[in-house]
Each structure stands twice: as C-alpha cells, then as structure tokens.
Motif scaffolding. Structure first.
Motif, PDB file in Angstrom:
ATOM      1  N   GLY A  88     -24.070 -42.046   5.804  1.00 30.17           N
ATOM      2  CA  GLY A  88     -25.292 -42.141   6.527  1.00 30.17           C
ATOM      3  C   GLY A  88     -25.687 -43.477   6.502  1.00 30.17           C
ATOM      4  N   ILE A  89     -25.643 -44.293   5.485  1.00 29.28           N
ATOM      5  CA  ILE A  89     -26.010 -45.576   5.176  1.00 29.28           C
ATOM      6  C   ILE A  89     -25.479 -46.569   6.147  1.00 29.28           C
ATOM      7  CG2 ILE A  89     -24.462 -46.338   3.543  1.00 29.28           C
ATOM      8  CD1 ILE A  89     -26.749 -47.769   2.025  1.00 29.28           C
ATOM      9  N   ASP A  90     -24.141 -46.197   6.831  1.00 31.13           N
ATOM     10  CA  ASP A  90     -23.634 -47.168   7.709  1.00 31.13           C
ATOM     11  C   ASP A  90     -24.132 -47.014   8.896  1.00 31.13           C
ATOM     12  OD1 ASP A  90     -21.978 -48.033   5.593  1.00 31.13           O
ATOM     13  OD2 ASP A  90     -20.129 -46.480   6.134  1.00 31.13           O
ATOM     14  N   ILE A  94     -27.613 -53.366   8.794  1.00 33.00           N
ATOM     15  CA  ILE A  94     -26.980 -53.997   7.584  1.00 33.00           C
ATOM     16  C   ILE A  94     -28.153 -54.975   6.884  1.00 33.00           C
ATOM     17  CG2 ILE A  94     -26.371 -56.133   8.838  1.00 33.00           C
ATOM     18  CD1 ILE A  94     -24.409 -54.033   6.144  1.00 33.00           C
ATOM     19  N   ARG A  95     -29.053 -55.349   7.720  1.00 34.28           N
ATOM     20  CA  ARG A  95     -30.215 -56.309   7.012  1.00 34.28           C
ATOM     21  C   ARG A  95     -31.030 -55.471   6.277  1.00 34.28           C
ATOM     22  NH1 ARG A  95     -31.384 -55.788  12.400  1.00 34.28           N
ATOM     23  NH2 ARG A  95     -33.497 -54.647  12.744  1.00 34.28           N
ATOM     24  N   ASP A  96     -31.194 -54.125   6.221  1.00 33.61           N
ATOM     25  CA  ASP A  96     -31.879 -53.188   5.656  1.00 33.61           C
ATOM     26  C   ASP A  96     -31.179 -52.439   4.400  1.00 33.61           C
ATOM     27  OD1 ASP A  96     -34.078 -53.614   7.462  1.00 33.61           O
ATOM     28  OD2 ASP A  96     -33.280 -52.176   8.771  1.00 33.61           O
ATOM     29  N   ARG A  97     -29.890 -52.764   4.158  1.00 32.27           N
ATOM     30  CA  ARG A  97     -29.015 -52.152   3.304  1.00 32.27           C
ATOM     31  C   ARG A  97     -29.743 -52.461   1.662  1.00 32.27           C
ATOM     32  NH1 ARG A  97     -23.106 -50.330   2.515  1.00 32.27           N
ATOM     33  NH2 ARG A  97     -23.390 -49.746   5.161  1.00 32.27           N
ATOM     34  N   ASN A 188     -21.518 -54.746  -4.173  1.00 32.97           N
ATOM     35  CA  ASN A 188     -21.672 -54.454  -5.740  1.00 32.97           C
ATOM     36  C   ASN A 188     -22.643 -55.622  -6.059  1.00 32.97           C
ATOM     37  OD1 ASN A 188     -20.141 -52.287  -5.420  1.00 32.97           O
ATOM     38  ND2 ASN A 188     -18.293 -53.623  -6.720  1.00 32.97           N
ATOM     39  N   GLU A 189     -22.770 -56.519  -5.295  1.00 28.57           N
ATOM     40  CA  GLU A 189     -23.729 -57.991  -5.873  1.00 28.57           C
ATOM     41  C   GLU A 189     -25.102 -57.418  -5.528  1.00 28.57           C
ATOM     42  OE1 GLU A 189     -22.134 -61.126  -3.988  1.00 28.57           O
ATOM     43  OE2 GLU A 189     -20.518 -61.535  -5.384  1.00 28.57           O
ATOM     44  N   LEU A 190     -25.041 -56.741  -4.250  1.00 30.32           N
ATOM     45  CA  LEU A 190     -26.339 -56.010  -3.838  1.00 30.32           C
ATOM     46  C   LEU A 190     -26.927 -55.000  -4.628  1.00 30.32           C
ATOM     47  CD1 LEU A 190     -26.363 -55.675   0.104  1.00 30.32           C
ATOM     48  CD2 LEU A 190     -27.472 -57.556  -1.358  1.00 30.32           C
ATOM     49  N   LEU A 191     -26.083 -54.186  -5.343  1.00 26.91           N
ATOM     50  CA  LEU A 191     -26.529 -53.090  -5.992  1.00 26.91           C
ATOM     51  C   LEU A 191     -26.842 -53.692  -7.492  1.00 26.91           C
ATOM     52  CD1 LEU A 191     -23.602 -50.757  -5.189  1.00 26.91           C
ATOM     53  CD2 LEU A 191     -25.937 -50.090  -4.914  1.00 26.91           C
ATOM     54  N   ALA A 192     -26.030 -54.725  -7.938  1.00 22.34           N
ATOM     55  CA  ALA A 192     -26.249 -55.386  -9.148  1.00 22.34           C
ATOM     56  C   ALA A 192     -28.020 -55.815  -9.246  1.00 22.34           C
ATOM     57  CB  ALA A 192     -25.336 -56.212  -9.593  1.00 22.34           C
TER      58      ALA A 192
END
Length: 227
Positions: A88-90, A94-97, A188-192
């Motif tokens: 669903g996130i896709d 992308i700017r809002d992820r 993964n960088e965004l998540l971190a």
C-alpha cells in the motif's frame, strides 16, 4: 499470503498481545486475521468507500478513514504494532514516504513493530516491460485486453527511473496503476533516520533472509522495530 503467514508465525508472541493499527486495510483481506491475534485493532484506509465496505464486512472491528501521512488522530505511542500490507505504501508519492515512517514512529511505542511490504527497485525495468498477459482471441478476454492496451498507453508516459526509486506502470489492475519501486539501501537509511531498525525481510514465498542478501522477488515484506 505466505510472507504474512511466516511473519505471524515468527513474531506471534509479540503480535498476540499487541494493540494494532492497520493501514491500507482495503476490503479486510488481512484485517480478520489481525483481529484474531491482536489485543485490540484499529483498521484504517484512505478510501471512504473502502472503509464503508470494511465496516459492512467486519462490523465488530473499529474502522477509520485515515491518511497514512497524517496519523494525528491517534495518540503518541498508542500502538504496539503498525501493519501496512500488500504494498500500500507504494501508491503514496515517494516524497511522502519519510512522512509515513515518521507518523508511524510517533504512534508506536519504543520497541513496537512496523510491518510493511514494498516493491524493490532492482526489478523496476523488468516490471515496466511486462507483456500484456491477456489474449484477445480467447472467449471473454477481448474487453480486458483493450482495457490493458488503453491503460498502458495512457499511464506509461508517467514512468520514472531514478537511482533510489522508480515509478512504474506494471500489470496491477490491468496496467491501471503507477507503483513505486524503491532501493532497499535508500529505504533502510530513511527508516534509520526515523528511528526504525530492520529486523527481518521476507520474500513472497514466505522465506526469510538477512537484510544484506540480494533480493530475489519484486516485492518484499519488512519487519522493523521502533527504537
């Protein structure tokens, strides 16, 4: 789906005592299963018609119309688990992820789990070249074939192919959608940066592997911990 079954099996002890938030619940394909294992469940979707359908199908479930980019209607650290299933996130720009990750982190307690699935950038070009699977000479498939042709001609002009992500008109809904495929390292960088640590990655067949391994499927499930 196999990865969902595997995740529930692997993390069952944590899921069964969780106060759960489901994003992108749709028609409730996963909702009923989450309701049976969660301590409490709030199912949400961006679409008002979908939330109505979900209430009709599962009248005992708490259902809300919610944008995953704005979870301010919930309290900080209100949930132990947030599940955003079936890519669903896709469908979110992308700017809002990063915003989605930030909002989810805010409503999760420290140590809570964020489970979601997403397409992998490695397979974007292959997905963009997917042939139309419908044969117009087969009985009953002519209308669908021309719908695919029309959608593909209309949507493919919006495709993008960058290093960190791609926006692809793949075969979903008869080529009627644009779907983001993201680079795993970039994500993964965004998540971190939003205080998540990736614990596990699951393939579409339900197999589990370490996060450093080469992807084998065009989409994967991620299990992350709020830190």
């Amino acid at each position: 789906m196999p990865p969902e079954v595997a995740i529930i099996a692997d993390y069952g002890s944590e899921l069964r005592k969780a106060m759960t938030l489901e994003l992108g619940a749709g028609g409730g394909r996963l909702t009923a299963a989450l309701a049976t294992i969660s301590k409490s469940l709030v199912a949400t979707d961006f679409s008002i018609p979908m939330t109505r359908k979900l209430k009709e199908r599962l009248p005992g479930i708490t259902v809300s119309q919610v944008d995953a980019r704005n979870l301010h209607s919930f309290r900080a650290e209100e949930f132990d688990l947030c599940w955003f299933g079936y890519n669903g996130i896709d469908s979110i720009p992308i700017r809002d992820r990063r915003t989605v990750f930030s909002e989810v982190r805010n409503v999760l307690r420290c140590g809570g789990l964020f489970i979601f699935s997403t397409h992998d950038r490695t397979f974007a070009e292959t997905a963009a070249r997917t042939p139309i699977p419908v044969r117009p000479w087969r009985l009953g498939e002519t209308k669908r074939f021309f719908r695919c042709v029309f959608n593909r001609a209309r949507m493919r002009r919006y495709q993008e192919f960058g290093e960190d992500y791609a926006l692809v008109n793949d075969r979903a809904l008869n080529f009627g959608l644009m779907t983001y495929y993201v680079d795993r390292k970039w994500q993964n960088e965004l998540l971190a940066e939003e205080s998540f640590r990736v614990l596990s990655v699951y393939a579409t067949d339900g197999s589990r592997w370490e996060n450093c391994e080469q992807p084998t499927d065009k989409w994967h499930y991620f299990v992350c911990k709020a830190i």
